[in-house]
Write a protein that holds these residues in place. Structure first.
Motif, PDB file in Angstrom:
ATOM      1  N   THR A 138      14.167  11.645  -1.869  1.00 25.79           N
ATOM      2  CA  THR A 138      14.742  10.642  -2.505  1.00 25.79           C
ATOM      3  C   THR A 138      14.238   9.309  -2.136  1.00 25.79           C
ATOM      4  O   THR A 138      14.299   8.307  -2.896  1.00 25.79           O
ATOM      5  CB  THR A 138      16.270  10.937  -1.485  1.00 25.79           C
ATOM      6  N   LEU A 139      13.481   9.132  -0.998  1.00 29.36           N
ATOM      7  CA  LEU A 139      12.879   8.057  -0.597  1.00 29.36           C
ATOM      8  C   LEU A 139      11.495   7.674  -1.495  1.00 29.36           C
ATOM      9  O   LEU A 139      11.662   6.565  -1.862  1.00 29.36           O
ATOM     10  CB  LEU A 139      12.266   8.184   1.003  1.00 29.36           C
ATOM     11  N   GLU A 140      11.204   8.568  -2.007  1.00 31.63           N
ATOM     12  CA  GLU A 140       9.866   8.626  -3.051  1.00 31.63           C
ATOM     13  C   GLU A 140      10.289   7.901  -4.109  1.00 31.63           C
ATOM     14  O   GLU A 140       9.842   7.009  -4.725  1.00 31.63           O
ATOM     15  CB  GLU A 140       9.135  10.015  -3.176  1.00 31.63           C
ATOM     16  N   LEU A 141      11.671   8.790  -4.648  1.00 33.11           N
ATOM     17  CA  LEU A 141      12.300   8.320  -5.994  1.00 33.11           C
ATOM     18  C   LEU A 141      12.836   6.852  -5.764  1.00 33.11           C
ATOM     19  O   LEU A 141      12.639   6.117  -6.801  1.00 33.11           O
ATOM     20  CB  LEU A 141      13.583   9.094  -6.368  1.00 33.11           C
ATOM     21  N   ALA A 142      13.421   6.573  -4.621  1.00 34.33           N
ATOM     22  CA  ALA A 142      13.850   5.116  -4.539  1.00 34.33           C
ATOM     23  C   ALA A 142      12.707   4.081  -4.484  1.00 34.33           C
ATOM     24  O   ALA A 142      12.737   2.975  -5.223  1.00 34.33           O
ATOM     25  CB  ALA A 142      14.553   5.074  -3.444  1.00 34.33           C
ATOM     26  N   ARG A 143      11.724   4.797  -3.935  1.00 33.14           N
ATOM     27  CA  ARG A 143      10.408   3.735  -3.911  1.00 33.14           C
ATOM     28  C   ARG A 143       9.849   3.249  -5.323  1.00 33.14           C
ATOM     29  O   ARG A 143       9.490   2.233  -5.630  1.00 33.14           O
ATOM     30  CB  ARG A 143       9.426   4.276  -2.856  1.00 33.14           C
ATOM     31  N   LEU A 144       9.868   4.362  -5.995  1.00 35.54           N
ATOM     32  CA  LEU A 144       9.048   4.305  -7.219  1.00 35.54           C
ATOM     33  C   LEU A 144       9.760   4.181  -8.286  1.00 35.54           C
ATOM     34  O   LEU A 144       9.543   3.202  -9.458  1.00 35.54           O
ATOM     35  CB  LEU A 144       8.263   5.707  -7.575  1.00 35.54           C
ATOM     36  N   GLY A 145      11.263   4.480  -8.346  1.00 33.04           N
ATOM     37  CA  GLY A 145      12.040   4.240  -9.599  1.00 33.04           C
ATOM     38  C   GLY A 145      11.818   5.491 -10.437  1.00 33.04           C
ATOM     39  O   GLY A 145      10.775   6.081 -10.478  1.00 33.04           O
ATOM     40  N   GLY A 146      12.799   5.910 -11.372  1.00 30.95           N
ATOM     41  CA  GLY A 146      12.760   6.786 -12.235  1.00 30.95           C
ATOM     42  C   GLY A 146      11.571   7.198 -13.097  1.00 30.95           C
ATOM     43  O   GLY A 146      10.844   8.194 -12.985  1.00 30.95           O
ATOM     44  N   PRO A 186      24.901  10.401   7.234  1.00 34.95           N
ATOM     45  CA  PRO A 186      24.723   9.065   7.856  1.00 34.95           C
ATOM     46  C   PRO A 186      23.152   8.965   8.203  1.00 34.95           C
ATOM     47  O   PRO A 186      22.980   7.747   7.967  1.00 34.95           O
ATOM     48  CB  PRO A 186      25.916   9.090   9.034  1.00 34.95           C
ATOM     49  N   ALA A 187      22.698  10.056   8.861  1.00 37.04           N
ATOM     50  CA  ALA A 187      21.288   9.949   9.340  1.00 37.04           C
ATOM     51  C   ALA A 187      20.320   9.505   8.079  1.00 37.04           C
ATOM     52  O   ALA A 187      19.519   8.649   8.075  1.00 37.04           O
ATOM     53  CB  ALA A 187      20.857  10.964   9.925  1.00 37.04           C
ATOM     54  N   GLY A 188      20.763  10.031   6.880  1.00 38.20           N
ATOM     55  CA  GLY A 188      19.961   9.755   5.751  1.00 38.20           C
ATOM     56  C   GLY A 188      20.050   8.547   5.075  1.00 38.20           C
ATOM     57  O   GLY A 188      19.157   7.704   4.786  1.00 38.20           O
ATOM     58  N   ALA A 189      21.266   7.845   5.337  1.00 33.74           N
ATOM     59  CA  ALA A 189      21.504   6.520   4.811  1.00 33.74           C
ATOM     60  C   ALA A 189      20.796   5.620   5.818  1.00 33.74           C
ATOM     61  O   ALA A 189      20.182   4.556   5.073  1.00 33.74           O
ATOM     62  CB  ALA A 189      23.156   6.274   4.965  1.00 33.74           C
ATOM     63  N   ASP A 190      20.825   5.955   7.182  1.00 32.57           N
ATOM     64  CA  ASP A 190      19.978   4.932   7.889  1.00 32.57           C
ATOM     65  C   ASP A 190      18.773   4.937   7.445  1.00 32.57           C
ATOM     66  O   ASP A 190      17.860   3.808   7.639  1.00 32.57           O
ATOM     67  CB  ASP A 190      20.202   5.875   9.307  1.00 32.57           C
ATOM     68  N   ARG A 191      17.855   5.905   7.040  1.00 33.75           N
ATOM     69  CA  ARG A 191      16.699   5.789   6.745  1.00 33.75           C
ATOM     70  C   ARG A 191      16.331   5.221   5.501  1.00 33.75           C
ATOM     71  O   ARG A 191      15.414   4.343   5.304  1.00 33.75           O
ATOM     72  CB  ARG A 191      15.910   7.270   6.382  1.00 33.75           C
ATOM     73  N   LEU A 192      17.379   5.422   4.262  1.00 34.32           N
ATOM     74  CA  LEU A 192      17.232   4.547   3.289  1.00 34.32           C
ATOM     75  C   LEU A 192      17.501   3.196   3.572  1.00 34.32           C
ATOM     76  O   LEU A 192      16.555   2.457   3.128  1.00 34.32           O
ATOM     77  CB  LEU A 192      18.219   5.061   2.160  1.00 34.32           C
ATOM     78  N   MET A 200      16.026  -0.964  -3.566  1.00 32.62           N
ATOM     79  CA  MET A 200      16.833  -0.232  -4.937  1.00 32.62           C
ATOM     80  C   MET A 200      18.365  -0.060  -4.394  1.00 32.62           C
ATOM     81  O   MET A 200      18.713   0.016  -3.014  1.00 32.62           O
ATOM     82  CB  MET A 200      16.269   0.902  -5.210  1.00 32.62           C
ATOM     83  N   LYS A 201      19.188  -0.253  -5.308  1.00 28.16           N
ATOM     84  CA  LYS A 201      20.730   0.088  -4.705  1.00 28.16           C
ATOM     85  C   LYS A 201      20.815   1.660  -5.361  1.00 28.16           C
ATOM     86  O   LYS A 201      20.658   2.098  -6.316  1.00 28.16           O
ATOM     87  CB  LYS A 201      21.720  -0.932  -5.532  1.00 28.16           C
TER      88      LYS A 201
END
Ligand code: NAD
Length: 362
Positions: A320-328, A20-26, A1-2
């Motif tokens: 955030t990871l969960e939301l990005a994985r599943l979508g809204g 930045p650490a969060g960005a790295d995980r995403l 996801m973007k």
């Protein structure tokens, strides 16, 4: 996801929604991350730190919103941001919609999916509010100690005293997240600390974990008045979920406190638990009533954006990871915590408290 992270534009807001650490995980999870140029500067993160983490730096907010399916923010979108939000886009941030009909209707009109940090619930706790209460609780003692200094209007007493000179008396009303963090700091500085709560189980817990210079007392009008007598610093830290803070210190009680004593009413964002409290700002944080210095800043964590940004991302990242994985839309169906965070989905209010606040169906 973007995933897009715009610069916060609310006045005096220096936090950013992702480290930045969060960005790295995403990025490691396969997402593309777009960060607005210089958006992290207020929190001490420059563009190169995000680039190193694999994020793409974009020059302006239009590009961040335009590129992204999921927008991460700290504060609610301001009016000038609404036009950038598009139908079907997902937003994850603090919204506090129940207090703002105009914002709620504006966001409903965008057709976006709005997930609020402040309503995300796990086992009757609000894990995305906790880090800001931790920051405010710890800061409250720093603010109190500062304003007890003579040059800042205080009585001129040092919280911990020195050998041969008595320590200051600190009263913390409310022993939740703010209260325990305030009491810990005050104890660490060597003050004579009393913490009050109405919840006996909480008092039992506090009694077990707090050091010897902290005593617990069941909160009542009588006990509060008794302890206000000759107290140097009072921390207001009560919360009744979904309601205005109860007024526990009345105007006439101030005469029990000495000239130059200090009140830090952290509960000011819920109206304050001290009758004479009114919201102040970091630029002009205090006022004096009957000789007592009042510090009532409604967004205390804003003063320490570096710590607050790190604490916020630590708490939000897994969701955030969960939301990005599943979508809204799928997140509402498949994730119990994210379902509690969903406030508006595709133009419809999905949060009961927000619907009730405006007499709208949810
Ligand atoms: P919390 O729910 O963890 O704790 C509140 C505590 O107050 C609970 O333990 C509850 O039992 C106790 N309480 C309720 N009625 C009481 C009474 N009559 N006497 C004594 N204790 C009583 O809440 P929290 O996270 O610690 O937040 C406290 C307040 O601080 C809230 O209003 C919150 O919004 C506010 N806050 C303000 C800032 C700021 O920048 N000013 C930042 C974070 C939180």
């Amino acid at each position: 996801m973007k995933i897009g992270v715009p610069t916060e534009i609310k006045p005096q807001e220096n936090r950013i929604a992702l480290t930045p650490a969060g960005a790295d995980r995403l990025v490691a999870a396969g997402h593309q991350v777009y960060v607005q140029s210089d958006g992290g500067l207020g929190s001490g993160f420059d563009d190169s730190a995000y680039e190193l983490a694999g994020a793409t730096i974009v020059s302006d907010a239009d590009s961040v919103f335009g590129e992204s399916d999921l927008i991460l923010k700290v504060k609610e979108p301001l009016k000038e941001e609404w036009a950038r939000i598009r139908k079907g886009q997902t937003l994850f941030t603090y919204f506090h919609l129940a207090a703002d009909r105009v914002l709620t209707e504006g966001l409903m009109a965008t057709g976006a999916h709005c997930f609020a940090y402040e309503t995300l619930e796990v086992g009757r706790t609000l894990p995305l509010l906790t880090p800001m209460s931790e920051v405010a609780g710890r800061m409250s003692i720093q603010a109190g100690a500062h304003h007890l200094e003579k040059a800042h209007g205080g009585s001129g007493i040092l919280l911990g005293g020195v050998p041969g000179v008595k320590r200051a008396k600190v009263l913390v009303i409310g022993g939740g997240v703010v209260g325990i963090n305030a009491a810990r700091m005050a104890c660490g500085l060597g003050a004579d600390v009393t913490i009050m709560d109405v919840n006996l189980d909480r008092l039992r817990y506090l009694d077990e974990v707090m050091p010897a210079n902290c005593r617990t007392v069941h909160s009542s009008r009588f006990a509060i008045r008794e302890h206000l007598n000759h107290v140097d610093l009072v921390i207001g830290a009560v919360l009744i979920p979904g309601a205005a803070a109860p007024k526990l210190v009345h105007r006439e009680d101030l005469e029990l406190m000495g000239e130059g004593s200090v009140i830090v009413d952290v509960a000011v964002d819920q109206g304050g638990c001290v009758e004479t409290c009114k919201p102040t700002t970091h630029a002009n944080p205090t006022f004096v009533v009957d000789g007592v210095v009042h510090y009532c800043v409604a967004n205390m964590p804003g003063a320490v954006p570096r710590t607050s940004t790190l604490a916020l991302t630590n708490a939000t990242l897994s969701y955030t990871l969960e939301l990005a994985r599943l979508g809204g839309k799928a997140a509402v169906e498949q994730s119990a915590p994210l379902r509690t965070a969903a406030n508006i989905i595709g133009g419809q209010i999905t949060c009961k408290a927000v619907g009730e606040a405006f007499g709208m169906a949810s």
